[in-house]
Motif scaffolding. Structure first.
Motif, PDB file in Angstrom:
ATOM      1  N   TYR A  79       7.797  -0.360  -1.550  1.00 31.43           N
ATOM      2  CA  TYR A  79       6.875   0.741  -1.845  1.00 31.43           C
ATOM      3  C   TYR A  79       5.410   0.293  -1.904  1.00 31.43           C
ATOM      4  O   TYR A  79       4.564   0.858  -1.188  1.00 31.43           O
ATOM      5  N   PRO A  80       5.050  -0.699  -2.724  1.00 31.49           N
ATOM      6  CA  PRO A  80       3.624  -1.069  -2.786  1.00 31.49           C
ATOM      7  C   PRO A  80       3.082  -1.604  -1.466  1.00 31.49           C
ATOM      8  O   PRO A  80       1.905  -1.367  -1.142  1.00 31.49           O
ATOM      9  N   ILE A  81       3.909  -2.307  -0.695  1.00 34.38           N
ATOM     10  CA  ILE A  81       3.434  -2.802   0.601  1.00 34.38           C
ATOM     11  C   ILE A  81       3.108  -1.635   1.523  1.00 34.38           C
ATOM     12  O   ILE A  81       2.059  -1.601   2.181  1.00 34.38           O
ATOM     13  N   LEU A  82       3.994  -0.650   1.575  1.00 35.57           N
ATOM     14  CA  LEU A  82       3.773   0.507   2.447  1.00 35.57           C
ATOM     15  C   LEU A  82       2.574   1.339   2.006  1.00 35.57           C
ATOM     16  O   LEU A  82       1.815   1.835   2.844  1.00 35.57           O
ATOM     17  N   ILE A  83       2.405   1.483   0.706  1.00 33.54           N
ATOM     18  CA  ILE A  83       1.251   2.229   0.198  1.00 33.54           C
ATOM     19  C   ILE A  83      -0.046   1.550   0.626  1.00 33.54           C
ATOM     20  O   ILE A  83      -1.016   2.210   1.046  1.00 33.54           O
ATOM     21  N   ASP A  84      -0.082   0.230   0.544  1.00 34.86           N
ATOM     22  CA  ASP A  84      -1.277  -0.515   0.945  1.00 34.86           C
ATOM     23  C   ASP A  84      -1.544  -0.362   2.438  1.00 34.86           C
ATOM     24  O   ASP A  84      -2.690  -0.152   2.856  1.00 34.86           O
ATOM     25  N   ILE A  85      -0.489  -0.430   3.249  1.00 33.86           N
ATOM     26  CA  ILE A  85      -0.664  -0.276   4.693  1.00 33.86           C
ATOM     27  C   ILE A  85      -1.167   1.121   5.030  1.00 33.86           C
ATOM     28  O   ILE A  85      -2.083   1.291   5.848  1.00 33.86           O
ATOM     29  N   LEU A  86      -0.597   2.132   4.407  1.00 37.11           N
ATOM     30  CA  LEU A  86      -1.014   3.515   4.663  1.00 37.11           C
ATOM     31  C   LEU A  86      -2.482   3.720   4.338  1.00 37.11           C
ATOM     32  O   LEU A  86      -3.204   4.419   5.056  1.00 37.11           O
ATOM     33  N   ALA A  87      -2.937   3.107   3.273  1.00 36.91           N
ATOM     34  CA  ALA A  87      -4.318   3.319   2.835  1.00 36.91           C
ATOM     35  C   ALA A  87      -5.330   2.464   3.595  1.00 36.91           C
ATOM     36  O   ALA A  87      -6.480   2.892   3.771  1.00 36.91           O
ATOM     37  N   ASN A  88      -4.909   1.290   4.076  1.00 43.31           N
ATOM     38  CA  ASN A  88      -5.911   0.329   4.517  1.00 43.31           C
ATOM     39  C   ASN A  88      -5.775  -0.209   5.930  1.00 43.31           C
ATOM     40  O   ASN A  88      -6.711  -0.844   6.428  1.00 43.31           O
ATOM     41  N   ASP A  89      -4.646  -0.002   6.594  1.00 43.35           N
ATOM     42  CA  ASP A  89      -4.507  -0.612   7.912  1.00 43.35           C
ATOM     43  C   ASP A  89      -5.467   0.030   8.905  1.00 43.35           C
ATOM     44  O   ASP A  89      -5.599   1.263   8.940  1.00 43.35           O
ATOM     45  N   PRO A  90      -6.140  -0.765   9.720  1.00 37.08           N
ATOM     46  CA  PRO A  90      -7.105  -0.191  10.668  1.00 37.08           C
ATOM     47  C   PRO A  90      -6.465   0.521  11.852  1.00 37.08           C
ATOM     48  O   PRO A  90      -7.130   1.309  12.524  1.00 37.08           O
ATOM     49  N   ASP A  91      -5.178   0.272  12.113  1.00 33.04           N
ATOM     50  CA  ASP A  91      -4.525   0.889  13.268  1.00 33.04           C
ATOM     51  C   ASP A  91      -3.816   2.180  12.862  1.00 33.04           C
ATOM     52  O   ASP A  91      -2.952   2.171  11.986  1.00 33.04           O
ATOM     53  N   TYR A  92      -4.167   3.270  13.504  1.00 39.42           N
ATOM     54  CA  TYR A  92      -3.598   4.563  13.108  1.00 39.42           C
ATOM     55  C   TYR A  92      -2.091   4.618  13.322  1.00 39.42           C
ATOM     56  O   TYR A  92      -1.363   5.277  12.566  1.00 39.42           O
ATOM     57  N   GLY A  93      -1.601   3.935  14.359  1.00 36.20           N
ATOM     58  CA  GLY A  93      -0.166   3.944  14.611  1.00 36.20           C
ATOM     59  C   GLY A  93       0.614   3.263  13.500  1.00 36.20           C
ATOM     60  O   GLY A  93       1.685   3.729  13.095  1.00 36.20           O
ATOM     61  N   ILE A  94       0.064   2.185  12.983  1.00 34.53           N
ATOM     62  CA  ILE A  94       0.715   1.468  11.884  1.00 34.53           C
ATOM     63  C   ILE A  94       0.642   2.293  10.604  1.00 34.53           C
ATOM     64  O   ILE A  94       1.608   2.341   9.825  1.00 34.53           O
TER      65      ILE A  94
END
Length: 235
Positions: A79-94
């Motif tokens: 859960y926390p890893i996915l939340i961080d990716i959703l909020a901060n990853d620069p790639d929209y697909g990710i």
């Protein structure tokens, strides 16, 4: 948290697990992808360290597979890893992958993050994944967000919202939903049939009967199946 049944695996073979970890460090893209796919046969707690290794892989395909894996290999870290990716990853697909994986987790804590992604992310694919996952959470608080999505100019967002409103049992949305009964997009009409099938009211039944005569076979079949389920008391 999700109430999905836990995966059952035999005791993992340390040698096989070590080989998968080695393959994930291979310079060959195919090796890394095959290794990630093989993790489906490994318990979540054993798979997680390997998944984390490739979350920042140079290949977007590998990263996408790893993010998806976090949604199906449920551990306290997922859960926390996915939340961080959703909020901060620069790639929209990710980011879209992360939103989708949060729906697989069915963790109610993701509600606010998914709503924020729907309202604030500039890419339609992320917003689409967020809407789908809000349906997966089955949280009635998503009603206002999903009703707004129905007015989106992107048809795929309309499709996602229609489906999700059925998932959250939004009977109050029926009047708005039935306005899509003459949509030119047959997938919209199919999603409508499937959604109405989860909202057992006289207006839903009337709309479904109309959709059984739809010109597209997938739409008419979906409406027919939903009516049969309603009659059997399964809705």
């Amino acid at each position: 948290m999700s109430d999905a049944p836990e995966e059952k695996f035999s005791q993992p073979d340390p040698a096989a697990t070590a080989l998968l970890a080695q393959q994930l460090e291979s310079p060959n893209l195919r090796d890394r992808m095959v290794a990630l796919a093989s993790l489906r046969n490994v318990p979540a707690d054993v798979a997680l360290p390997s998944i984390k290794k490739v979350l920042n892989d140079e290949s977007l395909q590998v990263r996408s597979m790893a993010v998806f894996a976090l949604g199906v290999k449920v551990t306290p870290e997922s859960y926390p890893i996915l939340i961080d990716i959703l909020a901060n990853d620069p790639d929209y697909g990710i980011r879209a992958d992360a939103a989708g994986a949060l729906g697989y987790l069915e963790d109610i804590r993701a509600f606010e993050a998914l709503v924020r992604a729907f309202y604030e992310d500039t890419d339609w694919l992320v917003r689409f994944s967020a809407a789908v996952s809000l349906g997966n959470l089955k949280d009635p608080r998503a009603f206002d967000v999903l009703m707004q999505a129905l007015d989106s100019p992107e048809i795929v967002l309309q499709q996602a919202a229609i489906a999700a409103l059925g998932e959250i049992k939004a009977v109050a949305a029926i009047d708005k939903l039935v306005t899509f009964i003459e949509s030119e997009d047959w997938l919209v009409r199919q999603r409508l049939a499937e959604s109405l099938g989860q909202l057992n009211t006289p207006k839903s039944i009337s709309a479904l009967k109309y959709l059984t005569k739809d010109s597209h076979p997938h739409v008419s079949a979906a409406a027919t199946i939903c009516l049969q389920r309603m009659e059997a008391g399964e809705s």
